[in-house]
Design a protein around this motif. Structure first.
Motif, PDB file in Angstrom:
ATOM      1  N   ALA A 109       0.961  -1.116  -0.029  1.00 47.28           N
ATOM      2  CA  ALA A 109      -0.078  -0.012   0.037  1.00 47.28           C
ATOM      3  C   ALA A 109       0.769   1.346  -0.080  1.00 47.28           C
TER       4      ALA A 109
ATOM      5  N   SER B  95      -0.069   7.249   1.583  1.00 48.34           N
ATOM      6  CA  SER B  95      -1.267   7.679   1.876  1.00 48.34           C
ATOM      7  C   SER B  95      -2.376   6.874   2.393  1.00 48.34           C
ATOM      8  N   THR B  96      -2.280   5.664   2.140  1.00 49.36           N
ATOM      9  CA  THR B  96      -3.315   4.547   2.731  1.00 49.36           C
ATOM     10  C   THR B  96      -2.768   4.353   4.072  1.00 49.36           C
TER      11      THR B  96
ATOM     12  N   THR C 272      -8.798  -2.879  -3.506  1.00 45.18           N
ATOM     13  CA  THR C 272      -7.485  -3.553  -3.783  1.00 45.18           C
ATOM     14  C   THR C 272      -7.438  -3.555  -5.549  1.00 45.18           C
TER      15      THR C 272
ATOM     16  N   TYR D  84      -2.382  -4.975  -4.387  1.00 43.63           N
ATOM     17  CA  TYR D  84      -2.238  -3.474  -3.943  1.00 43.63           C
ATOM     18  C   TYR D  84      -3.417  -2.824  -3.100  1.00 43.63           C
TER      19      TYR D  84
ATOM     20  N   PHE E 274      -5.468   0.426  -1.051  1.00 49.40           N
ATOM     21  CA  PHE E 274      -5.998   1.506  -1.056  1.00 49.40           C
ATOM     22  C   PHE E 274      -7.156   1.872  -0.275  1.00 49.40           C
TER      23      PHE E 274
ATOM     24  N   GLU F 116      -7.523   6.781  -4.944  1.00 51.40           N
ATOM     25  CA  GLU F 116      -6.298   6.456  -4.879  1.00 51.40           C
ATOM     26  C   GLU F 116      -5.766   5.368  -5.895  1.00 51.40           C
ATOM     27  N   ARG F 117      -6.919   4.233  -5.854  1.00 45.27           N
ATOM     28  CA  ARG F 117      -6.896   3.122  -6.824  1.00 45.27           C
ATOM     29  C   ARG F 117      -6.728   3.786  -8.083  1.00 45.27           C
TER      30      ARG F 117
ATOM     31  N   PHE G  29      -3.428   5.029  -9.080  1.00 47.40           N
ATOM     32  CA  PHE G  29      -2.644   3.863  -9.358  1.00 47.40           C
ATOM     33  C   PHE G  29      -2.810   3.333 -10.585  1.00 47.40           C
TER      34      PHE G  29
ATOM     35  N   LEU H 194       3.357   3.294  -6.694  1.00 48.43           N
ATOM     36  CA  LEU H 194       2.986   3.401  -4.860  1.00 48.43           C
ATOM     37  C   LEU H 194       3.918   4.652  -4.448  1.00 48.43           C
TER      38      LEU H 194
ATOM     39  N   LEU I 179       2.114   7.901  -5.259  1.00 48.61           N
ATOM     40  CA  LEU I 179       0.940   8.118  -4.298  1.00 48.61           C
ATOM     41  C   LEU I 179       1.552   8.232  -2.778  1.00 48.61           C
TER      42      LEU I 179
ATOM     43  N   THR J 278      -3.151  12.968  -4.272  1.00 42.86           N
ATOM     44  CA  THR J 278      -3.837  12.846  -5.745  1.00 42.86           C
ATOM     45  C   THR J 278      -4.124  14.128  -6.146  1.00 42.86           C
TER      46      THR J 278
END
Length: 199
Positions: free
Chosen positions: A30, A33-34, A49, A61, A63, A68-69, A72, A87, A90, A95
């Motif tokens: 991750a 940020s997460t 994910t 991965y 989030f 965010e995802r 990514f 990653l 982020l 973002t």
């Protein structure tokens, strides 16, 4: 495809997490940020994910938020960018900040992120400009940790920054510059990333 996980957070060693879902432990990488928003270990957590399947590997991965995802996934579509660099992006900028850099065509600022050179930054600007909005929202479209004795906060921060792609000499400088008595690893990482990006 695995799109979401809900379970108990067993371990948190940035950027790697272990989540127990019904007795099955899922290893998840991750961005910071997460990780900043995660509960304490032993608590329940829900992550969105991205399930990546390649010829020689399978990876998850995680989030905390959809934007965010989405970013990514958009980053992975850019030539020359893999999961590790995505990653790092982020982890280094929010973002909305990233989107502002892309919309402004700020190649110099983007090259401050580990793994992104000038040519990659230019590709990001060209390929993602139409995939982020003016408010900063990304529009939808890992390595093993060392074993042995537990690391102190500075040690954990050092390992995490190395995993994000920073050079050892730079990591040492950043950690020494930013770490203060009483800081946990996440606080040191947060301050080091801000210092690295000139924020």
């Amino acid at each position: 495809m695995i799109g979401r996980l809900r379970g108990i957070l067993v371990t948190k060693q940035p950027p790697s997490l272990l989540i127990d879902v019904g007795g099955v432990g899922y290893e998840v990488d991750a961005p910071m940020s997460t990780i900043y928003e995660l509960p304490a270990t032993g608590k329940e957590v829900t992550l969105l994910t991205h399930h990546a399947v390649k010829e020689d590997s399978v990876a998850l991965y995680g989030f905390m938020h959809e934007h965010e995802r989405a970013l990514f996934r958009n980053l992975l579509k850019v030539s020359g960018i893999g999961a590790k660099i995505a990653l790092a992006v982020l982890s280094g900028v929010s973002t909305d900040q990233f989107s502002r850099l892309v919309l402004a065509g700020d190649v110099v600022a983007l090259t401050k992120i580990p793994g992104i050179g000038k040519k990659t930054a230019e590709r990001i600007v060209v390929e993602l400009r139409d995939r982020v909005d003016a408010n900063g929202a990304a529009m939808p479209a890992g390595g093993a940790m060392p074993s042995g004795a537990p690391l102190d906060a500075a040690g954990e921060a050092t390992v995490a920054l190395l995993q994000l792609g920073y050079k050892p000499v730079e990591v040492s400088r950043l950690v020494q510059k930013t770490a203060a008595d009483g800081d946990d690893a996440e606080a040191i990482i947060r301050k080091a990333l801000r210092a690295a990006l000139g924020n």
